[in-house]
Design a protein around this motif. Structure first.
Motif, mmCIF file in Angstrom:
data_model
loop_
_atom_site.group_PDB
_atom_site.id
_atom_site.type_symbol
_atom_site.label_atom_id
_atom_site.label_comp_id
_atom_site.label_asym_id
_atom_site.label_seq_id
_atom_site.Cartn_x
_atom_site.Cartn_y
_atom_site.Cartn_z
ATOM 1 N N ARG A 94 0.847 -1.198 0.000
ATOM 2 C CA ARG A 94 0.000 0.000 0.000
ATOM 3 C C ARG A 94 0.881 1.245 0.000
ATOM 4 N NH1 ARG A 94 -4.925 0.914 4.240
ATOM 5 N NH2 ARG A 94 -5.697 -0.856 3.014
ATOM 6 N N LYS A 134 -0.309 10.070 -5.660
ATOM 7 C CA LYS A 134 -1.193 11.101 -6.238
ATOM 8 C C LYS A 134 -0.427 12.378 -6.532
ATOM 9 C CE LYS A 134 -5.905 10.451 -5.081
ATOM 10 N NZ LYS A 134 -6.792 10.550 -3.983
ATOM 11 N N ASP A 166 -2.265 -2.954 -3.659
ATOM 12 C CA ASP A 166 -3.296 -2.555 -2.690
ATOM 13 C C ASP A 166 -3.536 -1.067 -2.963
ATOM 14 O OD1 ASP A 166 -4.752 -3.559 -0.073
ATOM 15 O OD2 ASP A 166 -3.982 -1.599 0.486
ATOM 16 N N GLY A 168 -3.148 2.487 -3.888
ATOM 17 C CA GLY A 168 -2.039 3.252 -4.461
ATOM 18 C C GLY A 168 -1.031 2.411 -5.234
ATOM 19 N N THR A 209 -10.912 -9.130 -6.968
ATOM 20 C CA THR A 209 -11.376 -8.796 -5.612
ATOM 21 C C THR A 209 -12.851 -8.402 -5.656
ATOM 22 O OG1 THR A 209 -9.148 -8.023 -5.146
ATOM 23 C CG2 THR A 209 -10.849 -7.433 -3.557
ATOM 24 N N TYR A 238 -13.511 4.447 -5.540
ATOM 25 C CA TYR A 238 -13.643 4.352 -6.999
ATOM 26 C C TYR A 238 -12.374 3.717 -7.570
ATOM 27 C CZ TYR A 238 -10.831 8.690 -7.141
ATOM 28 O OH TYR A 238 -9.847 9.623 -6.974
ATOM 29 N N ASN A 240 -9.687 0.049 -7.524
ATOM 30 C CA ASN A 240 -9.723 -1.286 -8.109
ATOM 31 C C ASN A 240 -10.889 -2.130 -7.591
ATOM 32 O OD1 ASN A 240 -8.553 -4.331 -7.560
ATOM 33 N ND2 ASN A 240 -8.179 -3.581 -9.619
ATOM 34 N N VAL A 241 -11.071 -2.157 -6.284
ATOM 35 C CA VAL A 241 -12.102 -3.028 -5.705
ATOM 36 C C VAL A 241 -13.496 -2.502 -6.055
ATOM 37 C CG1 VAL A 241 -12.996 -4.018 -3.560
ATOM 38 C CG2 VAL A 241 -10.535 -3.731 -3.856
ATOM 39 N N SER A 262 -12.044 10.318 -1.100
ATOM 40 C CA SER A 262 -11.856 10.939 0.213
ATOM 41 C C SER A 262 -12.496 12.327 0.300
ATOM 42 C CB SER A 262 -10.369 10.988 0.571
ATOM 43 O OG SER A 262 -9.592 11.157 -0.570
ATOM 44 N N ARG A 284 -8.813 6.798 -12.059
ATOM 45 C CA ARG A 284 -7.786 6.273 -11.157
ATOM 46 C C ARG A 284 -6.408 6.350 -11.816
ATOM 47 N NH1 ARG A 284 -6.255 0.923 -10.193
ATOM 48 N NH2 ARG A 284 -5.416 0.533 -8.113
ATOM 49 N N ASN A 346 -10.595 -3.719 3.689
ATOM 50 C CA ASN A 346 -10.181 -4.419 4.895
ATOM 51 C C ASN A 346 -10.610 -3.620 6.117
ATOM 52 O OD1 ASN A 346 -8.709 -6.776 3.978
ATOM 53 N ND2 ASN A 346 -7.282 -5.318 3.032
HETATM 54 P P1 NDP Z 1 -7.266 1.866 -4.835
HETATM 55 O O1 NDP Z 1 -6.030 2.612 -4.555
HETATM 56 O O2 NDP Z 1 -7.510 1.325 -6.181
HETATM 57 O O3 NDP Z 1 -8.529 2.759 -4.431
HETATM 58 C C1 NDP Z 1 -8.677 3.232 -3.133
HETATM 59 C C2 NDP Z 1 -9.973 3.979 -3.033
HETATM 60 O O4 NDP Z 1 -10.204 4.297 -1.685
HETATM 61 C C3 NDP Z 1 -9.982 5.302 -3.776
HETATM 62 O O5 NDP Z 1 -11.274 5.521 -4.255
HETATM 63 C C4 NDP Z 1 -9.631 6.318 -2.690
HETATM 64 O O6 NDP Z 1 -10.207 7.595 -2.952
HETATM 65 C C5 NDP Z 1 -10.267 5.703 -1.488
HETATM 66 N N1 NDP Z 1 -9.517 6.007 -0.259
HETATM 67 C C6 NDP Z 1 -8.236 5.655 0.031
HETATM 68 N N2 NDP Z 1 -7.889 6.113 1.232
HETATM 69 C C7 NDP Z 1 -8.968 6.772 1.696
HETATM 70 C C8 NDP Z 1 -9.235 7.452 2.899
HETATM 71 N N3 NDP Z 1 -8.304 7.568 3.862
HETATM 72 N N4 NDP Z 1 -10.477 7.982 3.058
HETATM 73 C C9 NDP Z 1 -11.426 7.860 2.094
HETATM 74 N N5 NDP Z 1 -11.212 7.225 0.915
HETATM 75 C C10 NDP Z 1 -10.015 6.690 0.744
HETATM 76 O O7 NDP Z 1 -7.331 0.692 -3.733
HETATM 77 P P2 NDP Z 1 -8.049 -0.716 -3.823
HETATM 78 O O8 NDP Z 1 -9.347 -0.598 -4.504
HETATM 79 O O9 NDP Z 1 -7.055 -1.702 -4.310
HETATM 80 O O10 NDP Z 1 -8.290 -1.046 -2.272
HETATM 81 C C11 NDP Z 1 -9.468 -0.629 -1.569
HETATM 82 C C12 NDP Z 1 -9.625 -1.459 -0.305
HETATM 83 O O11 NDP Z 1 -9.730 -2.846 -0.648
HETATM 84 C C13 NDP Z 1 -8.471 -1.377 0.696
HETATM 85 O O12 NDP Z 1 -8.988 -1.522 2.004
HETATM 86 C C14 NDP Z 1 -7.633 -2.608 0.346
HETATM 87 O O13 NDP Z 1 -6.835 -3.028 1.433
HETATM 88 C C15 NDP Z 1 -8.729 -3.598 0.037
HETATM 89 N N6 NDP Z 1 -8.319 -4.747 -0.781
HETATM 90 C C16 NDP Z 1 -7.795 -4.563 -2.032
HETATM 91 C C17 NDP Z 1 -7.451 -5.671 -2.795
HETATM 92 C C18 NDP Z 1 -6.993 -5.546 -4.204
HETATM 93 O O14 NDP Z 1 -6.905 -6.589 -4.877
HETATM 94 N N7 NDP Z 1 -6.717 -4.372 -4.719
HETATM 95 C C19 NDP Z 1 -7.558 -7.047 -2.247
HETATM 96 C C20 NDP Z 1 -8.181 -7.120 -0.963
HETATM 97 C C21 NDP Z 1 -8.512 -6.004 -0.255
HETATM 98 P P3 NDP Z 1 -9.251 8.888 -3.039
HETATM 99 O O15 NDP Z 1 -8.337 8.578 -4.187
HETATM 100 O O16 NDP Z 1 -10.169 10.035 -3.275
HETATM 101 O O17 NDP Z 1 -8.526 8.931 -1.720
#
Ligand code: NDP
Length: 445
Positions: A94, A134, A166, A168, A209, A238, A240-241, A262, A284, A346
């Motif tokens: 991450r 970012k 994960d 970022g 995922t 918005y 990957n997941v 966020s 993204r 998570n």
């Molecule tokens: P991405 O980096 O693709 O997307 C993250 C998303 O979460 C963005 O929309 C971002 O919005 C938002 N975000 C991140 N931090 C914050 C915050 N502090 N407050 C509010 N919004 C936030 O990540 P993923 O989609 O890969 O992961 C999302 C979740 O899924 C995490 O908890 C990760 O651990 C979990 N996960 C991911 C897996 C994977 O295969 N990728 C597998 C299993 C679990 P913004 O850009 O505006 O901050």
């Protein structure tokens, strides 16, 4: 909490009182292990819980890199290799400013049970950095990734520890990390997953995922003779997941009405279209602000500084980050008659939110079960790499589906209540814990 678990948890609290996220995840697991610990005195005799809350090793390192102005920037890198009782360490990286050792430890601890739930041969780990991709140029991201892997490569390998993406960390970052790993080691191997299709990646891994999360939701609803079709779904994130969830839920006939970042959320009353879901990827990749989405699609509205949980829906799926649903958000969802909440992220819900759902008869499932399809498909990528082969989309998707059905069945087996309902938190924790604990006992100290 069982007396043995309470004692270990109290000791841990005095040792690392500042590691709030880590303590939260340990407490959530320990709260559900009472009966298992009572029935299996060998766990206490072998001090399994004491050993389970200390990572096998936690590596922290300096990551110096040059920015676009040739100025030296410095971040902190981490890899927490928590538990390898079931296989080589596996878990994502991450890159986000909120990354601390506590966040890494909570994620690696959760990952241990999640990897166990898949029944595939993987131990638990997590890593990352407080680096924020970012607003950085591709060149800066590449410089950072090269410096990061220059230290990390000493600690990973296809039979040792296999990181993935994960928050970022997507295809671009995995590409830079893999390229530098190859230059440093002269080895082309499955040391990272989430690689590009065409150079070692697996089909369906980007979708896995989110798809897996919806397959899990389908199983939860099927126990009530219900289905995803026709349901209104609110999701956060918005990334990957969120993208994978939106894609599969829409394909199955659901109406996905929100995504978020966020800085606020977007509401699309008519449901996300295929074009909108594809645009999530562009947002993204280009690091654009979510408000751009509402500008592009007139039927959608951006609500700055607000969370999507105020929108009426049948199903809610947090897919952004940890602790994104609090007690107040949960109360709003319950008041709006939500029937199911499944964590794509998570530990997406604070304990008070999870308790509110359970108290009000809302079906609730934790991230370690719901989002396990990502790591499971990473393991399928490792299998393809080791066998020097590629499987078709249909084959990977079929295996992913089977794995999610199996994880759901394990949760039902270990979490069924007397009245026939299922405590998915307890079910996932107990099923995940037992395999790890038994392996630890068998392998001695
Ligand atoms: P991405 O980096 O693709 O997307 C993250 C998303 O979460 C963005 O929309 C971002 O919005 C938002 N975000 C991140 N931090 C914050 C915050 N502090 N407050 C509010 N919004 C936030 O990540 P993923 O989609 O890969 O992961 C999302 C979740 O899924 C995490 O908890 C990760 O651990 C979990 N996960 C991911 C897996 C994977 O295969 N990728 C597998 C299993 C679990 P913004 O850009 O505006 O901050």
């Amino acid at each position: 909490m069982n007396a043995y678990a309470q004692r270990v948890f109290d000791e841990l609290k005095t040792k690392v009182p500042w590691e709030k996220e880590f303590l939260q995840s340990v407490e959530e697991v320990f709260n559900t292990l009472g009966a298992v610990l009572d029935e299996n005195p060998q766990y206490e005799a072998n001090r399994v819980l004491e050993r389970m809350v200390i990572p096998d090793r936690a590596i922290s390192f300096q990551v110096p890199w040059l920015d676009r102005n040739n100025k030296i920037q410095i971040n902190t890198g981490y890899r927490v290799q928590f538990n390898d009782a079931l296989g080589p360490y596996k878990g994502g990286l991450r890159f986000h400013p909120s990354v601390t050792l506590s966040v890494m430890k909570f994620l690696a601890f959760e990952q241990t049970f999640k990897d166990s739930l898949t029944t595939l041969p993987m131990g638990g780990a997590k890593g990352g950095s407080d680096f924020d991709p970012k607003g950085k140029t591709d060149f800066e991201v590449m410089n950072f990734c090269k410096s990061f892997i220059r230290e990390l490569h000493h600690h990973i390998g296809p039979d040792v520890d296999v990181p993935a993406g994960d928050i970022g960390v997507g295809g671009r970052e995995i590409g830079y990390l893999f390229g530098e790993y190859k230059r440093l080691t002269h080895r082309y191997c499955g040391v990272l997953t989430g690689k590009g299709i065409g150079w070692g990646g697996s089909l369906i891994r980007p979708e896995a995922t989110g798809y897996g999360a919806i397959y899990f939701v389908q199983e939860m609803l099927a126990r009530r003779n219900d289905s995803v079709a026709g349901k209104t779904v609110v999701i956060s994130g918005y990334g990957n997941v969120a993208w994978g969830v939106a894609k599969k839920a829409s394909e199955l006939g659901a109406r996905v009405v929100t995504i978020s970042g966020s800085k606020g959320y977007v509401h699309c009353e008519g449901g996300l279209t295929g074009e909108m879901i594809a645009f999530m990827l562009e947002l993204r990749e280009k690091g654009l602000d979510l408000s751009v989405f509402a500008d592009k699609f007139p039927g959608c509205k951006f609500y700055a500084g607000r969370k999507p949980w105020e929108v009426k829906a049948d199903i809610a799926m947090p897919c952004a980050t940890q602790n994104e649903v609090n007690g107040e958000d949960a109360a709003k969802l319950v008041a709006n008659k939500v029937i199911l909440v499944a964590e794509g992220s998570n530990m997406g819900c604070l304990p008070e939110a999870a308790a509110c759902f359970q108290k009000n008869g809302v079906l609730f499932a934790p991230g370690k079960a719901v989002n396990a399809g990502g790591v499971a498909t990473s393991c399928l990528e490792m299998s393809q790499n080791a066998g020097h082969t590629n499987w078709t989309s249909a084959e990977v998707d079929h295996r992913l589906h089977d794995i999610m059905v199996h994880i759901h069945a394990a949760c039902v087996e270990c979490g069924s209540r007397k009245d026939g309902t299922v405590d998915y938190i307890a079910g996932a924790n107990i099923a995940g814990f037992k395999r790890v604990a038994d392996a630890m006992v068998a392998q001695g100290i």
